[in-house]
Design an enzyme around this catalytic site. Structure first.
Site, short mmCIF file in Angstrom:
data_model
loop_
_atom_site.label_atom_id
_atom_site.label_comp_id
_atom_site.label_asym_id
_atom_site.label_seq_id
_atom_site.Cartn_x
_atom_site.Cartn_y
_atom_site.Cartn_z
CG HIS A 1 12.33 15.78 -11.36
ND1 HIS A 1 12.63 14.62 -11.83
CD2 HIS A 1 11.01 15.89 -11.26
CE1 HIS A 1 11.23 13.73 -12.09
NE2 HIS A 1 10.46 14.90 -11.84
CB CYS A 2 17.36 14.69 -14.61
SG CYS A 2 18.58 15.56 -13.33
CG HIS A 3 17.76 9.60 -10.70
ND1 HIS A 3 16.95 8.80 -10.77
CD2 HIS A 3 18.75 9.28 -9.66
CE1 HIS A 3 16.96 7.76 -9.93
NE2 HIS A 3 18.13 7.97 -9.41
N GLY B 1 18.71 16.08 -9.91
CA GLY B 1 18.64 17.33 -10.27
C GLY B 1 19.79 18.16 -10.41
CB THR C 1 18.03 19.61 -13.38
OG1 THR C 1 17.29 18.45 -13.42
CG2 THR C 1 17.45 20.81 -12.99
#
Length: 592
Positions: free
Chosen positions: A533-535, A537, A541
């Site tokens: 995950h990033c923020h 996704g 990602t």
């Protein structure tokens, strides 16, 4: 390999032999400047410090201020500064995994001592490397970064010989010292005593009489065998995983013989005229501490006896002490929710002098002297340290509490809360390896670590957090539920660069190898995955997952992008991310 003497002009036979031995080892790739972990590299600076004993012109200082320091309570003082002190032959890089875990809860400071890591080997005078000289230098660096006007306290976290330096810094009996008044706690990893140094003392004194080139010859022989050399086995054990062995071999290569000799000499107890006038911390030094102390050793430590943990605990007068209830801000036993009447997280106490408590533990085999960077022990060690800090120093060092306190209106922790809520928490399976997810939130009722473990713990066994900022959830909630957490920070809106892509692929390879072993040991079913995950996704990602699918799973760039979009509707949203993938894997290269 054929060696001609012309390769080593004007060299003695012994020096030529040293060069021959080391030429068979590709140690150049282990240069500290080339292997600096991203977290440490991005938050480091080179500074000059002058003490009463010497001037140290180029000292590497790692300092990362807490991301939310300005938004957390500052009365009666800011959250304590965590100070990391490495041992003999060590460096800041050895703390990388711990720093990754602890920078989200506090401002962190670490120093490459002179001649270690990427600090310059200057000055070269032996008295500049005595234990007390290094203690004075550390005190200077700490005072340069501690928010003294606001009354900020410090917690010292040392490893091996670094624990001795920490004990001296915290000891009120040290003459003309002031820092001890602000030390709120001490964590000693593989701690040493004067007694243990006495055991090595005779050998060290003899070894220190040997010229540098002979010492280098012994070290070269000790490294023969690379990852399976005696030098590696001594620190991390014969049965350590390949990554831990690689790290230990790298740290061994980076340790400089002249620096090691000076620091070892400076740590020896006084023994006759002309010997080191100042020695390492003794049991008497440890006994003089009056603050929370956490001692942790490894059962298989072959460098420092694990029995030293028991000796130091005994000298400190170890006894079982229950945690101070005020540490977590709970003053009414009938209400331990941690919230006030308005639903705002209570502010835990921050005592100027936390009451003394001595906690000790020894991690079981195969934990050795490298337990602070060994892959199997780092998550355990980080969790134990976090628990100690939040329970016995101040509850303000609890990431869970910080997240609750900061989330006053529910919007601080995500860029767009409503948008985040409308994103599916977890994607379908991707390439038989991944699941894309959106960032978890500690305060969310549906996508927090506790609920995530309940819903997805049987499938997602590891989570890679590629967001740049500190997580808005406590990763220990995942770890405690059996899901391993990995931090791999990347910048928002910017496609990861070549180095980040390589490091991500290496990380996933290691996780997949580890998962196969865990699957057999724990009898997992099929379909287990790695969550990324990033923020939200999607972009970063999807980009990194696509890179892995192309480079390891035989996908084309187009197939990888489509596979991600099928599992995660809307897929990689930013066109420049998709374009970068097509260019990277097109086979077309620009020429300068």
């Amino acid at each position: 390999m054929t060696v001609q003497r012309s390769h080593f002009p004007d060299r003695s036979p012994v020096s030529t032999l040293v060069d021959f031995i080391t030429s068979g080892m590709d140690d150049s790739r282990y240069d500290a400047r080339l292997t600096d972990p991203p977290l440490i590299e991005r938050n480091s600076s080179i500074k000059s410090y002058t003490t009463s004993r010497a001037t140290y012109p180029k000292v590497r200082v790692f300092y990362r201020r807490h991301q939310h320091a300005d938004n957390l309570p500052t009365s009666p003082a800011p959250i304590p500064l965590l100070v990391f002190i490495h041992g003999l032959g060590g460096s800041v890089a050895q703390f990388n995994a711990l720093l990754t875990s602890l920078t989200p809860i506090a401002s962190c400071l670490a120093v490459d001592l002179p001649g270690c890591g990427i600090s310059e080997f200057e000055p070269r005078d032996w008295p500049a490397y005595t234990t007390n000289a290094l203690v004075e230098l550390l005190e200077k660096v700490i005072e340069d970064h501690r928010d003294a006007p606001a009354g900020q306290g410090v917690v010292l976290i040392g490893h091996s010989m670094g624990t001795s330096l920490a004990a001296l810094l915290a000891n009120p009996r040290r003459p003309k010292a002031e820092l001890h008044k602000h030390v709120l706690g001490l964590v000693a990893i593989c701690p040493t005593t004067g007694e243990s140094l006495e055991v090595w003392g005779r050998w060290l004194r003899a070894a220190l009489c040997i010229p540098d080139f002979l010492f280098d010859l012994w070290r070269a022989f000790d490294r023969l065998g690379g990852l399976e050399s005696p030098s590696v086995h001594r620190f991390v054990g014969k049965n350590a995983d390949a990554e831990t062995k690689r790290l230990q071999y790298m740290f061994n290569c980076q340790s400089r013989t002249p620096v090691f000799r000076r620091m070892a000499w400076g740590a020896l107890p006084a023994r006759g005229k002309g010997m080191a006038p100042e020695g390492t911390a003794t049991l008497e030094t440890w006994a003089g501490l009056d603050l929370p102390v956490f001692l942790v050793g490894g059962e298989d430590d072959q460098v420092v006896s694990p029995a030293d943990v028991d000796k130091i605990a005994s000298a400190l007068g170890k006894k079982e002490i229950s945690p101070d209830p005020d540490m977590n801000g709970v003053t009414d036993s009938s209400d331990d929710s941690g919230d006030d009447a308005n639903g705002t997280a209570r502010i835990p106490a921050l005592p100027r002098h936390p009451r003394k408590v001595v906690i000790s533990t020894k991690l079981p085999s195969p934990a050795g002297h490298g337990l602070l960077y060994a892959q199997p022990t780092v998550p355990v060690l980080a969790g134990l340290i976090s628990d100690f800090l939040s329970t016995h120093v101040t509850g303000r060092l609890s990431l869970g509490w910080q997240l609750q306190y900061l989330c006053k209106d529910g919007k601080w922790d995500v860029k767009n809360l409503e948008k985040w809520r409308n994103v599916a928490p977890v994607s379908g399976p991707i390439g038989g390896v991944f699941r894309a997810i959106k960032t978890l939130r500690e305060v969310d009722e549906e996508h927090c670590p506790r609920v995530f473990v309940e819903k997805w713990g049987g499938i997602i066994k590891d989570v890679i957090d590629i967001s740049h900022d500190n997580p808005v959830y406590d990763p220990r909630g995942l770890e405690q539920g059996g899901i391993r957490y990995h931090k791999f920070p990347t910048l928002s809106k910017v496609p990861p660069n070549d180095a980040e892509i390589r490091e991500f692929i290496d990380l996933v390879d290691k996780i997949r190898t580890d998962q196969k072993q865990r699957a057999q040991a724990e009898v997992w079913g099929d379909g287990y995955a790695i969550g990324v995950h990033c923020h939200y996704g999607f972009n970063r990602t999807g980009f990194l997952i696509a890179c892995y699918l192309v480079e390891r799973c035989g996908f084309t760039a187009k197939e990888a992008i489509e596979a991600f979009a099928k599992a995660r509707p809307n897929g990689i949203r930013h066109e420049h991310f998709r374009d970068r993938l097509h260019v990277r894997y097109s086979g077309v290269k620009s020429e300068a």
